[in-house]
Write a protein that holds these residues in place. Sequence first.
Motif, short mmCIF file in Angstrom:
data_model
loop_
_atom_site.label_atom_id
_atom_site.label_comp_id
_atom_site.label_asym_id
_atom_site.label_seq_id
_atom_site.Cartn_x
_atom_site.Cartn_y
_atom_site.Cartn_z
N LYS A 124 0.80 -1.21 0.00
CA LYS A 124 0.00 0.00 0.00
C LYS A 124 0.84 1.28 0.00
O LYS A 124 0.40 2.30 -0.46
N ASN A 125 2.08 1.18 0.48
CA ASN A 125 2.92 2.38 0.48
C ASN A 125 3.66 2.57 -0.84
O ASN A 125 4.59 3.33 -0.94
N GLU A 126 3.25 1.81 -1.86
CA GLU A 126 3.91 1.99 -3.15
C GLU A 126 2.98 2.61 -4.18
O GLU A 126 3.35 2.79 -5.33
N ARG A 127 1.75 2.89 -3.77
CA ARG A 127 0.82 3.44 -4.75
C ARG A 127 1.31 4.75 -5.33
O ARG A 127 1.93 5.56 -4.63
N ALA B 132 11.36 4.44 2.75
CA ALA B 132 10.25 4.13 1.86
C ALA B 132 9.13 3.36 2.55
O ALA B 132 7.99 3.40 2.12
N TYR C 163 2.84 8.09 2.30
CA TYR C 163 4.15 7.45 2.14
C TYR C 163 5.00 8.25 1.17
O TYR C 163 4.46 8.97 0.32
N SER D 187 6.46 7.64 -1.51
CA SER D 187 6.21 7.49 -2.95
C SER D 187 5.04 8.33 -3.43
O SER D 187 4.85 8.51 -4.63
N GLN D 188 4.25 8.86 -2.49
CA GLN D 188 3.09 9.66 -2.89
C GLN D 188 3.43 11.15 -2.96
O GLN D 188 2.56 11.97 -3.23
#
Lengths: 489, 245
Positions: free
Chosen positions: A486-489, B97, B140, B142-143
């Motif tokens: 979910k933290n890669e979206r 990350a 996170y 990556s967002q």
Amino acid sequence: MSRFVQHRWLVLLLASFAFLFSSCDDKTEQREKLIMVTSATFPPYEFYQGEHIVGIDADMVREIARRNNIDLIIEDMAFDSIIAAIQTGKADVAASGITVTEDRKKQIDFTTSYVKADQVIIVREDSTIDGADAMKGKRIGVQHGTTGDTYVTTNICEPERFQDGALAVASLATGKIDAVVLDSAPAKKHVERNVGLKILPVSLASEEYAMAIRKNRPELLKMINDTLTAMQADGTMDAITAKYQSKEAKEADKAKSKGFGEWLSHSFEVNFLKDDRWKYLMNGFWVTIEISFCAVLMGLIIGFLVAVIRSTHDQTGRHKILNFLCHIYLTVVRGTPVVVQLLIIYFVIFAAVDISKVLVAIVAFGINSGAYVAEIIRSGIMAVDRGQMEAGRSLGLSYGATMRSVILPQAFKNVLPALGNEFIVLLKETSVCGYIALQDLTKGGDIIRSQTYDAFLPLIAVALIYLIVVVCLSQLLKKLETRLKKNER
Amino acid sequence: MNADTNTILEIQNLVKDFAGHRVIDDVSFGVKKGEVVFLLGPSGAGKSTVMRCMNFLETPTAGKVLFHGQPVDCSEHGLNLYRRRVGMVFQHFNLFANLTILDNITLAPTSCGIMKRDEAEQLAMQLLRRIGLEDKAKAYPSQLSGGQKQRVAIVRALAMNPEVLLFDEPTSALDPEMVGEVENLIRELAQDGMTMLVVSHDIDFALELANRIIFLADGKLVADAPPAAMTTNENPRIRDFFSLR
């Protein structure tokens, strides 16, 4: 029967190890219990009836124990492991249709022999094979490591070796091979229960069966021999033999001419419902799950430790000695087959210890899996960007804290698919547990096959159960993966 | 070197070899309290390596790193304590990350036992409000955009309340339209009196903000002077470099 050729090197190796470990193991001499080992897939000599092992050998030893007022424990294990079990003192007597040979006499003592057996040829009824000479150039099936195997290999040609007689006969019945060479007694049973097969009226090699005990145990040898002589004199021995020879194979009258549906429902009933045979699969399933689950946990712990030690060494140069030990561990475990590891752990490492076989299997598979998990996780650690570690260190976090909070969680997520794959492989690898007489799922199927002489349904059932477990496991891992992603979206 | 009591961080005769090749050759300079020092020079001059040596992400081959006049204790524990006082911001942000923005900021203060969890979270939210990203606390890395990531990385370093901040090319990996937001934050820190050492390619930014500029070329220190003196320096390497402006 003389299933012995194939794993002789292994047995010799284990025996020589065992000699070193077992010299301090004199307590077996005073045991009031008699432990018998056998390989219970060899009717009419030994096979399962419900939960119990019965057959000529089993009844014979039961009678010996009864007459001498000793408690008897019967353990079932792969034939390859039986001699090792005797030599290491894990068991007192082996009665498993063991053929008397000169080679074996060097390693163990034989009692007086109690059965004479012949090797016979089974063919299809329409076959043109009429004797040993006619078998040249044909495809011949044997049971792995038996006297029949030895005979065909030395006198006729390279045979096709099957793990048990039922599989060889099933192959013959379906036309995959042209003849099967087996011991006469089980051969009769097989032919009774399979339509369209016959035994040729020639015998290839004659041999005697005897029980095996560890060398240098004269009182035990004398006791068994005396009892055997007495049993022969009073007719008990003949009675036991006759009881099993005359047992009718009621299940065999199923006719192949029935329709498929009828055949299937009949076969289903015989293989699973009769005598509650489904319980072999059910119990085996739980053993497989128990071993796999615990071994996966153990493998994960070992794997994480080894991976962290190895990558710490690679990145900082610390832990030289630990890294060296880990390196040896990885080399040895990944360089040898898991069956061999399982046998060594059972017969060598725990030779003198009375320990649950399930625990032995968990330890063996846990150690084995740990090596693969270690390399998988290490690759995951190496795949994490160097900057992550540098950022942690630049903030004043220690190496260990950064590893725990930042690197390992990312590494774990990276390698989850590979780990899932390793778990699936492990689950299926536990199917070799039968080697140390553990009744896992595969062994459960083997037992049913040895009772019903039907290869098809038990194998399909075992395969289906493994498949279902693997599919469930894959789904579970997929869910976990999605959650971690979910933290890669 | 003169032993100025205001000098917080100092290197003396720093040498660094990589595989027998000398990349830093006898470099010495210091950073005083409240000073903003820029490390400039052509690509491959060794600017980043000098900075990484100062934080011991690279181990110096020879020479000394002094913190408040004392040689840095290079034991594992000593380095951990030293690094808590000397923050670092990386070219590629290096946000964790696997952690939310909030956890990125609170991890070090809580793990090092400097703050309690709720204390650290209060501080983190305060810092996030300052850079206008409080709504991203639960997001996170990556967002986030590059500029947002770098601003978070800066406040992550600030959360440890360091005495010096080291910036290793903080805007080089950013899209041009995001450089401004990061430079503004660094500008604000300078106005607040933060002591900073900045490796940069941005000459205009250096001339605007620096109290001193240190010019490196081929691993050697060529000049160490205020910005005004740099633009009029007659050394051909310096002249060429500043003419790129």
